[in-house]
Design a protein around this motif. Structure first.
Motif, short mmCIF file in Angstrom:
data_model
loop_
_atom_site.label_atom_id
_atom_site.label_comp_id
_atom_site.label_asym_id
_atom_site.label_seq_id
_atom_site.Cartn_x
_atom_site.Cartn_y
_atom_site.Cartn_z
N PHE A 38 0.84 -1.20 0.00
CA PHE A 38 0.00 0.00 0.00
C PHE A 38 0.88 1.26 0.00
N VAL A 39 1.89 1.27 0.86
CA VAL A 39 2.79 2.41 0.97
C VAL A 39 3.58 2.60 -0.33
N VAL A 40 4.12 1.51 -0.85
CA VAL A 40 4.92 1.57 -2.08
C VAL A 40 4.08 2.07 -3.24
N ARG A 41 2.87 1.56 -3.37
CA ARG A 41 2.00 1.99 -4.48
C ARG A 41 1.61 3.45 -4.30
N SER A 42 1.31 3.86 -3.09
CA SER A 42 0.96 5.26 -2.82
C SER A 42 2.12 6.19 -3.17
N ARG A 43 3.33 5.79 -2.79
CA ARG A 43 4.51 6.61 -3.10
C ARG A 43 4.76 6.63 -4.61
N ALA A 44 4.52 5.50 -5.29
CA ALA A 44 4.70 5.45 -6.75
C ALA A 44 3.73 6.41 -7.44
N LEU A 45 2.57 6.61 -6.85
CA LEU A 45 1.60 7.55 -7.39
C LEU A 45 1.92 8.99 -6.99
N GLY A 46 2.97 9.16 -6.21
CA GLY A 46 3.44 10.50 -5.86
C GLY A 46 2.84 11.09 -4.60
N PHE A 47 2.13 10.31 -3.81
CA PHE A 47 1.58 10.83 -2.56
C PHE A 47 2.71 11.15 -1.60
N ALA A 48 2.61 12.27 -0.93
CA ALA A 48 3.57 12.66 0.09
C ALA A 48 3.45 11.71 1.28
N HIS A 99 -4.37 15.56 -4.34
CA HIS A 99 -3.13 15.10 -4.98
C HIS A 99 -3.24 15.21 -6.50
N LEU A 100 -4.37 14.87 -7.06
CA LEU A 100 -4.57 15.00 -8.49
C LEU A 100 -4.43 16.45 -8.92
N ASP A 101 -4.98 17.37 -8.15
CA ASP A 101 -4.83 18.80 -8.45
C ASP A 101 -3.35 19.19 -8.49
N GLN A 102 -2.58 18.68 -7.55
CA GLN A 102 -1.14 18.98 -7.51
C GLN A 102 -0.43 18.42 -8.75
N ILE A 103 -0.78 17.21 -9.13
CA ILE A 103 -0.17 16.59 -10.31
C ILE A 103 -0.51 17.38 -11.57
N GLU A 104 -1.77 17.77 -11.71
CA GLU A 104 -2.17 18.51 -12.90
C GLU A 104 -1.51 19.88 -12.95
N ALA A 105 -1.33 20.52 -11.81
CA ALA A 105 -0.62 21.81 -11.78
C ALA A 105 0.84 21.61 -12.19
N LYS A 106 1.46 20.55 -11.70
CA LYS A 106 2.84 20.24 -12.06
C LYS A 106 2.94 19.94 -13.55
N GLN A 107 1.95 19.25 -14.12
CA GLN A 107 1.96 18.98 -15.56
C GLN A 107 1.91 20.28 -16.36
N ARG A 108 1.09 21.20 -15.94
CA ARG A 108 1.01 22.50 -16.63
C ARG A 108 2.36 23.22 -16.54
N GLU A 109 2.95 23.19 -15.38
CA GLU A 109 4.26 23.84 -15.19
C GLU A 109 5.32 23.20 -16.07
N LEU A 110 5.35 21.87 -16.11
CA LEU A 110 6.34 21.17 -16.93
C LEU A 110 6.09 21.40 -18.42
N SER A 111 4.85 21.48 -18.82
CA SER A 111 4.52 21.76 -20.21
C SER A 111 5.03 23.14 -20.62
N ALA A 112 4.85 24.12 -19.74
CA ALA A 112 5.34 25.47 -20.02
C ALA A 112 6.87 25.47 -20.11
N LEU A 113 7.53 24.76 -19.21
CA LEU A 113 8.98 24.67 -19.24
C LEU A 113 9.47 23.99 -20.52
N ALA A 114 8.78 22.94 -20.94
CA ALA A 114 9.15 22.25 -22.18
C ALA A 114 9.00 23.19 -23.36
N GLY A 115 7.94 23.97 -23.39
CA GLY A 115 7.74 24.93 -24.48
C GLY A 115 8.84 25.96 -24.52
#
Length: 128
Positions: A49-59, A87-103
């Motif tokens: 449970f812990v390993v899977r949660s961490r793999a999904l990026g949960f703090a 957590h999903l909100d955090q991931i989606e915000a990070k995706q937007r940030e990474l997309s901007a950096l990639a651009g």
């Protein structure tokens, strides 16, 4: 089972297992007569449970909360949903940030004319 067996069963490194024990994500294990850590199936399931949660990026604190919520099996999962959605909100915000950096990086690379380092647009952009 020994810690090495638990590691193999879950894919979690030995030192990480010890760390999770120190911070209380895993309960202190029993000990064999020889003093070795002794784990059983509930320990395997909890660590998975812990390993899977961490793999999904949960703090770690989110994992701690989810573990606590998982023990109250007869209650509504609304609290779990709140943690997962945050957590999903955090991931989606990070995706937007990474997309901007990639651009931005893509633009720097595309404007490079492969001249000298003195005229390199990538190096100039990084310098400010």
């Amino acid at each position: 089972m020994r810690i090495s067996d638990l590691s193999k069963a879950t894919g979690c490194h030995l030192e990480t297992i010890r760390y999770y024990e120190r911070i209380g994500l895993l309960p202190p294990p029993g000990r064999s007569a020889a003093g070795y850590r002794a784990y059983d199936q509930p320990d395997v399931e909890r660590l998975q449970f812990v390993v899977r949660s961490r793999a999904l990026g949960f703090a770690l604190e989110d994992v701690r909360s989810l573990l606590a919520l998982a023990t109250s099996t007869d209650m509504s999962c609304e609290d779990v949903d709140v943690v997962a959605r945050a957590h999903l909100d955090q991931i989606e915000a990070k995706q937007r940030e990474l997309s901007a950096l990639a651009g931005e990086l893509r633009t720097m690379i595309e404007t490079c004319r492969h001249g000298t380092r003195a005229t390199c647009t990538v190096l100039r952009s990084l310098a400010g």
